[in-house]
Every structure is written in C-alpha cells, then in structure tokens.
Design a protein around this motif. Structure first.
Motif, short mmCIF file in Angstrom:
data_model
loop_
_atom_site.label_atom_id
_atom_site.label_comp_id
_atom_site.label_asym_id
_atom_site.label_seq_id
_atom_site.Cartn_x
_atom_site.Cartn_y
_atom_site.Cartn_z
N GLU A 187 55.82 154.59 28.55
CA GLU A 187 54.42 154.30 28.88
C GLU A 187 54.34 153.41 30.12
OE1 GLU A 187 52.42 152.70 25.52
OE2 GLU A 187 52.99 154.35 24.19
N LYS A 188 55.23 152.43 30.20
CA LYS A 188 55.23 151.53 31.35
C LYS A 188 55.55 152.29 32.63
CE LYS A 188 57.02 147.03 32.81
NZ LYS A 188 57.93 145.90 32.46
N THR A 235 52.47 154.34 33.60
CA THR A 235 51.45 153.46 34.18
C THR A 235 51.83 153.05 35.58
OG1 THR A 235 50.91 152.62 31.98
CG2 THR A 235 50.19 151.29 33.85
N ASP A 265 49.85 153.85 39.01
CA ASP A 265 49.46 152.73 39.87
C ASP A 265 49.91 152.98 41.31
OD1 ASP A 265 48.26 150.01 39.94
OD2 ASP A 265 50.27 149.45 40.62
N ARG A 273 43.74 144.59 33.19
CA ARG A 273 45.08 144.50 32.60
C ARG A 273 45.46 143.05 32.34
NH1 ARG A 273 46.02 148.89 36.10
NH2 ARG A 273 46.89 147.56 37.74
#
Length: 818
Positions: free
Chosen positions: A172-173, A176, A180, A298
């Motif tokens: 998931e990181k 993301t 980004d 965030r």
C-alpha cells in the motif's frame, strides 16, 4: 486495562422485533476514491441513505471513507459497491491470498466459499482445490487476515496468509508513493507549460513587454487543459451524472470557458482577448492546492499511522521446544512469546518470566516507563525496556487492546459533528447557486457596460473562486487531528457528539472508589464484640473468598496465611453487602443499611464506627443471623486518595465547573474524603440502581453532566450522563458505555479531556467561520470585477489548505501538568 472480551454498551429494553433487526444490521467502513469536495461527499451520502436496506450512512471527505450501517438481508455488499460506482466514485479493492489446509473434495471448496462470502465486505471469493489456495477480493483495508483465519477455522480448515500484514502495508505504501510521484510529475509539467504564459504578466511591472504568438499560447495551454486537467472533466461528468455539481464542475466550466473563447478568437483572427494564461494558471494552482491539501490531510491522519506502527511485523514464539519467528498476526491465544530488550510487545499477555520497564506512552499517554513483573498483564504495542520477557498471549488480533484503540479512534474520526448538518445543506445547493451567480454576473456586466471582456473575466472569477472544499474539510479535519492528538495523550473520544457535549458541560460527577481514590483499600482495624480479632477476620475472609470487590481483596490480603472455610449459599445485596453460610453459621457482611434492614442491634459499636467514618474509614459490619441475630464486630478500611486528585479537582473548579462526588460509601467517610480534596457537594450512600436517578436529578436542574467512573455499577450512570468518562483501569462494561475513555486512572485526565474537546471545537468554529466568510466575501468581490481569474484560482486553491493547516495546529496541544 482488563483483558476480558469487550462487552456491549448497556441499553434500555427494546422489543423483540427491534432486537432481531439490530442483530441483522452490519457495519461497513469503505475507502472511497474520487471525492474532491464537500459536494461529492454530501451527494454520495444522500445516494446511500436513500437506498432501501441501508439504515444509515456517513461519508467523510477528509478520511475519504464511507461508514455504512445496512441490513445484509435487504442489500448485499456488492450492490453497495455498484451504488457507489453509479454515483461516480470508486471503492479500491485488494485481493488477499491464503493457503488452505484440510480440503479434500469439491464439497469442501463449496462450503468454504459460502463461509467466506458471508464475511462483511467480501466482493468475490475464489477457492482452488488443486493448489489449496483461496483468493478473496474486498475493499482495501476492510478485511483483516485474522477475520479470514477465524472464519476458515470455524469451517473446519486452517488458513495461512501468503502475505503478512507488514507485506501488505509495504504494498500500500508503494502504491501511495507511486501515485504521489505521478501527481508531482503532472504538477511539474503543468507548471512548466504554464510559466511561459505567465511571463508577460510577471514582466509587466518591470516595464518589459513580452508577447507570445497566439498559436504558441494555444499549444502551451491545450495540454494543461485537456491532458493534465482531464480528471476535472471526468469528475464533473460523474458528478453531473449523479444529479448534483461539485468543485470539478466549477473548475471545468471556468477554465473551459476561458480556453474556448480564446480558441474561438484565434480562429476568427481576433487576438485582442486571449485568456489561455488564466485557464492554465487556474488548473495549475488548483493542482498545487490539492497536492498541499493531500499532504496536510495525510499529516492530520498521522495519529492512526503512529498507532498502527506500534504493531511489530513479527513475533518470536516457543513451539515444540524451539524459538521460531512468525508474522505477529499469526500468534494465537496461550502462545508463549519471547520479547527481547527494545522490542515492541506484539500481543496482549501476562508475564510468566522476567521483569522490565515498559514504555506505554503511546497507549496510555504515561510519559515515564512502568515497571512490570511476573504475573502482571501487559499491553501489545508497549516497548520493552532492558529485560527479557516471556509472555503468555491472552488477546490477539481484533480483540487486542491496541486494535480496539485504533478502531475507536477511526470511528471517532469518521463520525459527524451535529454542526455538519448545516454544512451539508449548504454544500448541497452550493454549485448550482454559484453557477447562477456567474451567469448573472456575466449578464449584469454585459448589460451595464456592454463589455464582454469584463463580463467574461468576472464570470470566470466567480466560478473558480467559489470553494465548497473548505466547507467540507472544516469539521472532519479538526476532528481527525483533535481525536488523534487526544489518543496520543491517553484520551479516547468515541465520537463527535461526545466531544461536543464534553466541551459544553458544566458539572462533573465523580465516583469515589477507584476514581478519586486508588481503589486498593487496606484493612487497618478488626474490632470484635465477643470473639478474638483473629477469629472475626478469619470468618469474614472465609465469606469473601472468590470475590473481586476491592474490600473483599483487602480482607483476604489481611487474612493471608489463615486457614479459611468454604462459603455456601452465597446471596448478594447490591450496594449493601451479602450473606453466606460458614460451617452452619449464616453470616451477614456489609454496610449499616444492611444491618438495619435485618434488625441487627449495632448500638455497641455505633459510636466507635461514627468516629472512624469521620476520619475517612469505610466500615464493614459483620453479624450472625442465626437465632438469635447478633452483631459480631466491625472491620475498618481506608482507601488512599490518589496523589493528583486534589489538584485535578481544583483545576476543574477553576474552569468554572461544579464538581460532585457520587458514592455508595457511608456519608461520614465520603465527606471526610471530599473535605480533603476540596469537593463541596457530596451524594453518599447511593445504591447502584439509584446512581442513574441522581444523574437525572442534576440534569433536571438544567446541568450538563459528565459522569466519571470505572466500575460495573457505574455503567448505567455513565450511559445516562450527557458524557460518560470511564477510567481505563476499570471494567469493560464501563468503558464500552462511556463516550470518552481515559487510558490511565488519573483524575487530571478529565481536565485534559475537557481541554482538548474545547480546543477541537474552537478549531471547528474557526474553520467554519473562515470557510463561510471566505465564500461570502470572495464571490461578491469576483462578481464586481475586483479579482481576475488567476488571483481567484489561487485564492480558491489556498482556502482548503488554510483550513487543513489550521486544524493541524491542534497537534501542538499539550495537557497542562498538574
């Protein structure tokens, strides 16, 4: 914190039909992609709420989540996903892969598939007998491995995830991070293409005139408008298809009008009015604003990430005489876990060997390390100090303390403050009203001055300066940061309603035992009528065996080492005491009221008891009710007052709050404690069932009441009060009933809870004031031609950022040291 399973909040009696309906209702918290402003979240909430089978829905723009209560008998999760998609949004999905052991035939796969398909949130299940694998598709983050493993075990098989929680979080990181980087490249490219278009405007103050050829302006602005800015058109289309406009509609209308008119003027060879720099600049500024807004959001959600980071990826356990390393989520109850110095405790458990200093600051807010030794319960997520510990796991997975804390904080952040209803009403009509104002602005300037250029600029400015985003983010971002900050300091706020009521309260009612006092009384005197003190103590200790009451523990501690007889025919009298049979003798143990109700003559020790009560002692009366009934004696006990209690009470009173003590203890002992700590109003000798009535009496006087307690007996009063606050040292019943949970048995946390509640609501008011005033002032300024489209776009982009940034200031909040 107790490690027993959580209990439901106490509720008032309901009908059988209502009970059956409640059993059917499920709750689903879904991630939502595609929402850009308050109009989006408001529209999705209306779409969901109108659907038959959905009981209630709350959509949170800041968290990008939908919290849905629904009846699975009336609507499936798949239908809910389709509903969200039809409204123009998406539910991001993930696939969980498991190895399955124990399947022998096709019937096994069919049975397991049905079991997994019934899990809340599951969209699709595929079971492969040949490879012994199961693939489950569900919304990202909704379905945990623990839930699947438990369901598979109940079906008679065993499951092991192919990817650990740590691996999934890493995936998931990475996703993301990739998103980004893509958005940053888009912004950089937009800025690169827009910069030449802004050069004439930037150089004009220096007397330098730069003229770009119309076709060069066209080539620079078109990719920004239709390639980089394409998601504005996609969002606008989905929004309009759903029946209401959003921020994307305003941006698309304004920039398309500017680009379209400029292109038309080129085609007809009229190069006097070109607005390519306005369309490109607005899109670039909006992209910049959304990037800054995303970073701020965030940051606002950092509290949840910090709590999740406390869970170690792996755990070392002892199995078959060997120490093996497994993913932490695969630890099961009763496993023996080895924790080395400096490591995070992976699960809740009891120390069976070793001692150490534990850092529990992220769980309880206690800044100093706490000494823990053999036989003591410890909480998963704590950091081990210098000792090597062997721990027996007690609660794991979703039932662990840390998991429950995370769930509680997430629920609080996704809840809606009552003031949000007004915001929802405004955002529902916001875009149509703004479009109407823009049309009237164009018509007004054109009719009054006959200048299409002025009319056009003013209309575009109105479209791009209007900002429903700031309205939508005002409340949820403040709640996110406020509840997250509170959690870091050991204060768990259940929902926005509890927060609003807490900051508006004027009376704080404290239970005495375990709340203002340590809750660990000690027997200091045994005074018999006839027998020896040792005989009386032995008799009372025999009667108290097995009891968890603090006074019972005090008696048993005093009688340690004595030979005790087993009690029989035990009968409890709530709030008064009990009777039991010890070796043919029926013994009555309790307070003065119990003696009087049983016609026990207490005159022999009444004067001495009254003297002890005035000095803060609790009196335990002991009588025998065999024929004839007679008084056997009394035991006196004292419960030390917590060190910070006096300062905590003084702090509350200095804030203008009325402080009341509500206790079942005798009035003499209660008044003695109250005098020592500065409480002026005492309500003593109250039975557990009457505590609720006392709270209602205070409310009938117009008071807004906070009840602070820690025991099972306090639960009804906690539920009745405007806000219930439960000490984390108390029972699960009390904590499940309360609106605010204090993770330490520290009365000063009550002051801190009120402080963070008021600070959070102050930020909500500031944000809403800014968001409303911004739109109230900015739209007329744009309509009167006082702002050009570029400035309007910049103001709109920064308005949302300013609201989120203001909410982030709550992270600086610190409880005042007492």
């Amino acid at each position: 914190m107790p490690k027993t399973s959580a209990l439901n909040a106490i509720k008032t009696p309901i009908s059988q039909d209502s009970a059956k309906l409640e059993e059917k209702i499920q709750t689903l918290t879904l991630p939502i992609k595609g929402m850009t402003c308050a109009s989006c979240s408001n529209r999705l909430e209306r779409v969901l709420s109108k659907q038959f089978g959905i009981i209630q829905s709350q959509v949170n723009l800041a968290l990008e989540q939908a919290h849905i209560h629904f009846n699975p008998k009336l609507i499936s999760t798949q239908a809910i996903y389709q509903l969200i998609t039809q409204a123009g949004f998406t539910v991001p999905m993930e696939t969980l892969d498991f190895n399955i052991d124990g399947m022998t035939c096709t019937a096994c796969t069919v049975r397991l598939e049905k079991v997994l398909d019934r899990l809340s949130g599951v969209s699709k299940v595929a079971i492969h007998l040949a490879t012994e694998k199961a693939m489950i598709t569900a919304p990202t983050g909704v379905l945990s491995s623990d839930t699947v493993i438990t369901a598979v075990q109940q079906a008679g098989f065993t499951a092991k995830p192919l990817l650990s929680v740590a691996d999934r979080e890493a995936q998931e990181k990475a996703q993301t991070s990739a998103k980004d980087r893509y958005e940053l490249r888009q912004l950089q490219l937009a800025a690169l293409l827009t910069f030449p278009l802004t050069l004439p405007m930037l150089m004009m103050p220096f007397g330098i005139h730069i003229d770009l050829a119309p076709w060069i302006q066209f080539l620079l602005a078109t990719p920004v408008q239709f390639w980089i800015g394409r998601h504005f058109y996609v969002g606008a289309y989905k929004s309009l298809r759903g029946g209401i406009g959003n921020m994307d509609v305003l941006v698309s209308l304004g920039t398309s009008a500017a680009w379209g008119l400029s292109t038309w003027n080129i085609l007809i060879s009229s190069n006097d009015y070109l607005y390519f720099e306005a369309s490109a600049m607005v899109i670039t500024l909006v992209l910049l604003g959304r990037r800054l807004e995303g970073r701020a959001k965030r940051s606002a959600a950092s509290a949840i990430r910090a709590l999740m980071a406390l869970r170690p990826a792996t755990a070392q356990i002892e199995r078959a005489g060997k120490i093996i390393t497994i993913p932490a989520e695969q630890v099961v109850t009763d496993d023996i876990v080895l924790v080395r110095p400096g490591e995070h405790i992976p699960v809740d458990g009891v120390i069976i060997e070793g001692s150490s200093q534990l850092d529990e600051s992220m769980i309880t807010g206690e800044s100093l390390p706490v000494a823990r030794g053999k036989g003591e319960a410890i909480t998963g997520g704590s950091v081990n100090g210098e000792g090597l510990l062997r721990i027996q796991a007690t609660t794991v997975g979703a039932e662990s303390t840390l998991a429950r804390i995370i769930q509680l904080v997430e629920n609080a952040q996704s809840s809606k403050a009552p003031v949000q209803k007004l915001v929802d009403q405004v955002t529902h009509i916001f875009v149509p009203v703004v479009v109407t104002i823009a049309f009237l602005t164009f018509a007004g300037w054109w009719l009054l001055e006959g200048s299409t250029e002025t009319a056009f600029k003013a209309a575009i400015s109105v479209l791009v300066i209007a900002c429903p985003c700031a309205l939508g983010l005002a409340t949820p971002t403040a709640l996110m940061v406020g509840t997250g900050t509170a959690a870091r300091h050991g204060i768990l706020i259940r929902d926005a309603i509890a927060l609003e009521r807490a900051q508006n309260s004027d009376t704080v009612v404290f239970d005495k035992t375990g709340t203002l006092t340590e809750g660990q009384p000690a027997v200091d005197l045994v005074l018999p009528v006839e027998d020896s003190a040792e005989t009386l103590l032995q008799l009372v200790a025999s009667a108290q065996q097995g009891s968890e009451h603090p006074l019972a523990k005090a008696v048993l501690a005093k009688a340690q080492g004595m030979a005790l007889s087993p009690p029989q025919n035990f009968r409890n009298f709530p709030g008064k005491g009990f009777s039991t049979q010890i070796q043919e003798r029926t013994i009555l143990v309790g307070n003065r009221r119990l003696m009087e109700e049983n016609q026990i003559d207490i005159s022999l020790l009444q004067a001495q008891a009254a003297t002890f009560e005035k000095t803060g002692h609790t009196i335990i009366w002991v009588a025998e009710i065999n024929s004839p009934s007679r008084l056997l004696g009394i035991l006196t006990a004292t419960d030390p007052i917590k060190a910070v209690t006096s300062q905590a009470i003084s702090s509350l009173q200095s804030r203008g709050l009325t402080v009341v003590m509500l206790t079942g203890d005798n009035s003499g002992a209660a008044q003695a404690v109250a005098d020592k700590i500065g409480i002026k109003q005492v309500i003593a000798e109250v039975l557990p069932e009457d505590k609720t009535n006392q709270i209602q009496t205070l409310q009938a006087q117009g008071r807004r009441v906070i009840m602070v307690g820690d025991g099972v007996n306090d639960a009804p009063a906690l539920a009745t009060a405007d806000v219930g606050m439960a000490m984390g040292t108390g029972t699960d019943v009390a904590m499940e009933t309360a609106g605010i949970i204090l993770m330490r048995g520290d009365p000063s946390l009550v002051t801190a809870a009120l402080s963070i509640s008021r600070a959070t609501y102050q930020k909500i008011r500031q944000n809403l004031f800014w968001a409303f005033v911004y739109n109230i002032l900015a739209i007329p300024l744009a309509a009167f031609g006082m702002l050009n489209p570029v400035v309007a776009g910049a103001a709109m982009a920064m308005s949302s950022v300013s609201v989120v940034s203001n909410s982030l200031l709550l992270r600086r909040w610190q409880p005042k040291l007492i």
